[in-house]
Motif scaffolding. Structure first.
Motif, mmCIF file in Angstrom:
data_model
loop_
_atom_site.group_PDB
_atom_site.id
_atom_site.type_symbol
_atom_site.label_atom_id
_atom_site.label_comp_id
_atom_site.label_asym_id
_atom_site.label_seq_id
_atom_site.Cartn_x
_atom_site.Cartn_y
_atom_site.Cartn_z
ATOM 1 N N GLU A 55 0.828 -1.204 0.000
ATOM 2 C CA GLU A 55 0.000 0.000 0.000
ATOM 3 C C GLU A 55 0.862 1.255 0.000
ATOM 4 N N GLU A 202 -8.162 5.432 -0.085
ATOM 5 C CA GLU A 202 -8.090 4.122 -0.727
ATOM 6 C C GLU A 202 -6.717 3.471 -0.597
ATOM 7 N N HIS A 203 -5.732 4.226 -0.140
ATOM 8 C CA HIS A 203 -4.395 3.665 0.010
ATOM 9 C C HIS A 203 -4.061 3.273 1.448
ATOM 10 N N THR A 206 -7.579 -0.116 4.082
ATOM 11 C CA THR A 206 -7.569 -1.367 3.338
ATOM 12 C C THR A 206 -7.332 -2.523 4.305
ATOM 13 N N SER A 208 -4.738 -4.110 4.559
ATOM 14 C CA SER A 208 -3.349 -4.084 4.999
ATOM 15 C C SER A 208 -3.084 -3.031 6.072
#
Length: 493
Positions: A55, A202-203, A206, A208
């Motif tokens: 990410e 969105e980064h 998530t 992760s």
């Protein structure tokens, strides 16, 4: 007859004292930031986080962790003004949760700090071996280079702490220069333009996200070390808290900024892939593409000194835990010995050095003829021990947050509700969540392929150290009540 340099008879706290009134706020800040190793974090920690999580939102992780640590620092700073003890965590837990819990915490802290310091010998030896080979064409085994670092750390450890602070100040200043230079270069290159893409939800919102926080917390390890030097601070009631606030702010903002800038320099769309391809070498590959070789070589040397600075800082922290526990006779009282010349916790420093030497020898022997070749120490010694330390630190921070809440709440008229309840509760909750995330992602953190027994063994050793401390506390309570009764006085007065 006593050695003229050592004070070894330590039945009472006042008979074994560290050097007094030697560290001001700037020195404390340098000691704290040195443990966090800014250049090591950018070159190693950030790129590894980009690579493993897949990410781009790594800078956001540093900011979120910084916020949690600010909440922790509110109560931690207040405790440092009330209690000055070289065994900060265990003194605070003793004050808040009782003597047995404090002894358990002391064992956990001792294993945590030693694990981090010793684990760094692996990456130091590898990096030094590579640099010597590249610059001078000399083939040196990693363990020989690690022993050179071990000798430097050991010699500084038995000297005055203000000498350590001066050495670290120079190294940290040079680290900042290099990281700032890399950031400015990144903005000037910016193949996709200067963009805030890394901060887009969105980064980082998530699957992760947990791994991102689990990896990120290791970058902050050492921020709490100001309180360990409270007995040596010029104005412990104020300077430790101020140094902690300053260091946390600098660390969080600087890490987030430099990681974001680096992603801009490499290119947001390429950052993850490039990190996965090059790992910690990415920063040097990037520099090699845009600056003369001499600058890249200088950055590599400073990367090495950055690791050395962190080793010195964690060595000092571990030595002071040995000292504090020896002075309280939780461990053999000889560990409470200090140098009458330098005021350094010389016995604790030597104990830490012996442990470091043992681990270097063990890993050197086990790695002889390994299929991993030169990468052996950075794929075993370094990740195993430092990730264990990261997990131990999160547990320490969580338990200490609860202890702070308990201790300050006993005097509600003196401490505002935010300071005594809200801030430590937020911190404790945050650290508990991160501890769970580390457990869930531990296989990723040690880069295990499939199931590995290490996923259970390494965290188990950390948890087991705390449980062993609790058991030892119960033993002291039943069999050496005079020592047990003296612990509270020796830790909190």
């Amino acid at each position: 007859m006593n050695d003229p340099i050592l004070t070894t008879q330590t039945p009472a706290p006042e008979e074994a004292a560290l050097a007094r009134r030697t560290l001001g706020v700037p020195a404390l800040v340098f000691l704290i930031i040195a443990a966090s190793a800014p250049l090591t974090v950018l070159a190693g920690g950030a790129t590894t986080s980009f690579a493993v999580t897949g990410e781009l939102g790594v800078p956001v992780g540093y900011l979120i962790l910084g916020i949690i640590l600010v909440f922790f620092s509110v109560g931690y700073g207040r405790m440092s003004s009330l209690i000055q003890n070289a065994g900060a965590f265990y003194a605070y837990v003793t004050a808040g949760l009782g003597t047995r819990s404090g002894i358990g915490t002391s064992f956990l802290a001792l294993v945590t700090y030693n694990s981090m310091q010793i684990g760094l010998y692996g990456v130091f030896g590898f990096a030094a071996s590579s640099i010597v080979g590249d610059l001078f064409g000399i083939t040196a085994p990693w363990w020989a280079c690690a022993l050179v670092g071990w000798l430097v750390v050991g010699l500084l450890g038995v000297n005055r702490v203000d000498l350590n602070a001066k050495v670290l100040a120079v190294i940290v200043a040079l680290e900042f220069v290099i990281v700032v230079a890399v950031s400015l270069l990144s903005f000037s290159v910016a193949p996709e333009g200067v963009t805030v893409e890394a901060f887009m939800p969105e980064h980082w919102i998530t699957g992760s996200f947990g791994a991102m926080l689990a990896f990120g917390i290791a970058a902050f390890m050492g921020f709490e070390s100001g309180a360990i030097y409270s007995e040596e601070a010029k104005d412990p009631a104020r300077s430790v808290a101020r140094a902690t606030y300053i260091a946390v702010g600098i660390i969080a903002l600087f890490y987030a900024f430099s990681a974001w800038a680096f992603s801009v320099g490499v290119g947001p769309s390429l950052m993850v892939a490039e990190s996965q391809q090059w790992g910690p070498d990415l920063m040097f590959v990037f520099l090699g593409q845009h600056v003369p070789a001499i600058v890249t070589n200088l950055a590599a040397v400073l990367f090495l000194t950055s690791i050395l600075a962190a080793m010195i800082a964690f060595h000092n922290a571990a030595a002071r835990y040995f000292f504090s526990m020896g002075r309280a006779r939780v461990l053999p009282s000889i560990l409470g010995a200090t140098s009458t010349r330098s005021g350094a916790p010389v016995a604790g420093s030597l104990a830490q050095s012996v442990l470091g030497l043992v681990f270097i020898v063990v890993f050197a022997a086990s790695g002889a003829g390994s299929d991993l070749g030169p990468l052996y120490p950075v794929l075993t010694m370094f990740p195993w021990l430092t990730n264990a330390a990261g997990f131990g630190m999160v547990l320490l921070l969580c338990v200490t947050s609860v202890a702070i809440m308990r201790h300050l709440s006993r005097d509600p008229d003196r401490h505002p509700v935010f300071l005594r309840l809200v801030a430590p509760l937020i911190a404790a909750t945050g650290f508990a969540v991160i501890a769970v995330l580390i457990m869930v992602n531990f296989d990723v953190m040690i880069e295990a392929e499939g199931f590995s027994a290490l996923v259970v063994i390494i965290p188990g050793i950390i948890v087991g150290s705390g449980l062993a401390g609790l058991a030892w506390g119960q033993f002291l309570r039943s069999n050496r009540p005079e020592v047990y009764a003296a612990v509270e006085q020796a830790t909190i007065g």
